[in-house]
Design an enzyme around this catalytic site. Structure first.
Site, PDB file in Angstrom:
ATOM      1  N   SER A 123       1.616  -7.437  -0.957  1.00  0.00           N
ATOM      2  CA  SER A 123       2.336  -8.508  -0.214  1.00  0.00           C
ATOM      3  C   SER A 123       1.679  -9.778  -0.094  1.00  0.00           C
ATOM      4  O   SER A 123       2.590 -10.718   0.437  1.00  0.00           O
ATOM      5  CB  SER A 123       2.659  -7.804   1.237  1.00  0.00           C
ATOM      6  OG  SER A 123       1.380  -7.738   1.811  1.00  0.00           O
ATOM      7  N   THR A 153       1.454  -4.430   4.130  1.00  0.00           N
ATOM      8  CA  THR A 153       1.398  -4.659   5.697  1.00  0.00           C
ATOM      9  C   THR A 153       0.889  -6.186   5.852  1.00  0.00           C
ATOM     10  O   THR A 153       0.687  -6.519   6.749  1.00  0.00           O
ATOM     11  CB  THR A 153       0.640  -3.585   6.207  1.00  0.00           C
ATOM     12  OG1 THR A 153      -0.586  -3.637   5.582  1.00  0.00           O
ATOM     13  CG2 THR A 153       1.128  -2.220   6.342  1.00  0.00           C
ATOM     14  N   ASP A 154       0.400  -6.735   4.684  1.00  0.00           N
ATOM     15  CA  ASP A 154      -0.386  -7.822   4.939  1.00  0.00           C
ATOM     16  C   ASP A 154       0.589  -9.138   5.453  1.00  0.00           C
ATOM     17  O   ASP A 154       0.388  -9.998   6.188  1.00  0.00           O
ATOM     18  CB  ASP A 154      -1.371  -8.434   3.607  1.00  0.00           C
ATOM     19  CG  ASP A 154      -2.328  -7.543   3.422  1.00  0.00           C
ATOM     20  OD1 ASP A 154      -2.773  -6.781   4.262  1.00  0.00           O
ATOM     21  OD2 ASP A 154      -2.956  -7.645   2.344  1.00  0.00           O
ATOM     22  N   THR A 213       0.916  -1.090  -0.095  1.00  0.00           N
ATOM     23  CA  THR A 213      -0.018  -0.090  -0.092  1.00  0.00           C
ATOM     24  C   THR A 213       0.743   1.147   0.025  1.00  0.00           C
ATOM     25  O   THR A 213       0.415   2.231  -0.486  1.00  0.00           O
ATOM     26  CB  THR A 213      -0.899   0.103   1.132  1.00  0.00           C
ATOM     27  OG1 THR A 213      -1.936  -1.173   1.103  1.00  0.00           O
ATOM     28  CG2 THR A 213      -1.668   1.320   1.593  1.00  0.00           C
TER      29      THR A 213
HETATM   30  N1  ASP Z   1      -3.103  -3.960   2.725  1.00  0.00           N
HETATM   31  C1  ASP Z   1      -1.962  -4.357   2.252  1.00  0.00           C
HETATM   32  C2  ASP Z   1      -0.619  -3.084   2.616  1.00  0.00           C
HETATM   33  O1  ASP Z   1      -0.947  -2.452   3.597  1.00  0.00           O
HETATM   34  C3  ASP Z   1      -1.630  -4.857   0.791  1.00  0.00           C
HETATM   35  C4  ASP Z   1      -0.445  -5.378   0.795  1.00  0.00           C
HETATM   36  O2  ASP Z   1       0.060  -5.941   1.886  1.00  0.00           O
HETATM   37  O3  ASP Z   1       0.344  -5.454  -0.131  1.00  0.00           O
HETATM   38  O4  ASP Z   1       0.107  -2.916   1.898  1.00  0.00           O
END
Ligand code: ASP
Length: 335
Positions: free
Chosen positions: A57, A90-91, A14
């Site tokens: 991610s 973050t995932d 993100t």
């Molecule tokens: N929601 C996720 C992020 O915070 C998407 C990911 O992990 O790529 O980046």
């Protein structure tokens, strides 16, 4: 003395996402773009940008993360960096951070960060998180701590950090121990220290060892165990109930015995914090003492996804059962 040389290694997520229209966003930006969006970083560091990958991610693999570690080693060496920041989604950020933490053989600060709100959202947190991460990577207080996770002005040890909220900017928590520190007016303060995460050797790529992860649930009769037993997995992590228990039907399933005979089986807890028990319950076949008697290995302080990362790296290195057991023991307070 010049400003500290801090590398920014971008991996997507993100923090690197731009709007698509219709309210969604896709990771597209590289490290130089992130740096351009936060020009004030040049006031606190001499930043160097390197794009490693541009992935969402959920698609990052253990192999990607081992390659990321190798890139970071080269980045630090080539650019004579004083610290390095990884930006990622973050995932899987907790698994990425823990994998590089296990492999990082250096005192150079290594900080992993990301964002919850992409750049098109009001209150986008990427630039603030990147700034806090760069300040932390530039700080002498971060030296020798292994990989750190910095988001929302908090500093976490990679070994304990978890994404604890799906959509709040206060997403990252360290449930068992709490954060190590925080940023005060942009200055990292790290009053708590952790011992270094015991290191493992980087595996040869590609990692062919696949480790399964099963989370138990009320009434779980182990119906998925035959699929794991016949699936060619190099190990199994079970996220058991609170103290590290599974239902009797799961423990007594023939496929569970088959797995115990053939691959390492590690028991974590599906509870949010703490370690699986060692010596509290007996007299039922899914109790922690009964499982330990049958050779199940405790994950110690590691949650199930992190236990899976460690077991994957150990299996990839072809470590024999006693060394796998010893490696996990180092993550437990208990013998
Ligand atoms: N929601 C996720 C992020 O915070 C998407 C990911 O992990 O790529 O980046």
């Amino acid at each position: 003395m010049g400003l500290p040389r801090i590398g920014i290694a971008a991996c997507g997520g993100t923090i690197a996402a731009t709007a698509d229209g219709g309210g969604t966003a896709t990771p597209r930006l590289g490290a130089a773009d992130l740096l351009d969006a936060a020009p004030w970083l040049r006031d606190i560091a001499d930043p160097q940008a390197r794009t490693v990958m541009t992935k969402a991610s959920p698609d990052i693999t253990v192999d990607d993360t081992v390659r990321l570690h190798d890139e970071l080693v080269a980045f630090v060496r080539d650019e004579r960096l004083d610290g390095v920041v990884v930006t990622s989604g973050t995932d899987t950020l907790e698994e990425v951070a823990f994998t590089v933490d296990l492999l990082w053989d250096s005192d150079v600060p290594l900080v992993v960060t990301g964002a919850i709100r992409n750049a098109s959202k009001p209150g986008a947190d990427g630039p603030a998180n990147l700034t806090a991460a760069v300040a932390t990577a530039a700080s002498a207080a971060a030296r020798g701590l292994g990989a750190l996770v910095v988001l929302n002005d908090q500093v976490h040890a990679a070994r304990y950090a978890r994404k604890g909220n799906s959509g709040n900017v206060a997403a990252f928590v360290s449930p068992t121990v709490g954060p190590l520190g925080y940023l005060a007016e942009g200055v990292p303060v790290i009053p708590l220290r952790v011992s270094r995460t015991p290191r493992v050797d980087p595996p040869v790529l590609p990692v062919s060892a696949a480790v399964a992860l099963l989370t138990t649930f009320m009434g779980d009769d182990g119906a998925l165990l035959p699929a794991v037993a016949s699936g060619g997995f190099a190990g199994l992590v079970v996220a058991g109930f609170g103290g590290g228990h599974v239902p009797a039907a799961f423990a007594e399933h023939p496929a569970f015995a088959q797995l115990l005979d053939s691959v390492p089986v590690v028991l974590a807890s599906r509870a949010n914090a703490g370690e699986p028990l060692r010596a509290t319950y007996s007299g039922f076949s899914g109790s922690e003492t009964e499982l330990a008697r049958r050779g199940v290995i405790s994950a110690g302080c590691l949650d199930a996804p992190k236990a899976r990362v460690l077991l994957t790296l150990l299996a990839a290195a072809g470590e024999p059962p006693e060394r796998v057991r010893a490696a996990f023991r180092r993550f437990s307070a208990l013998p």
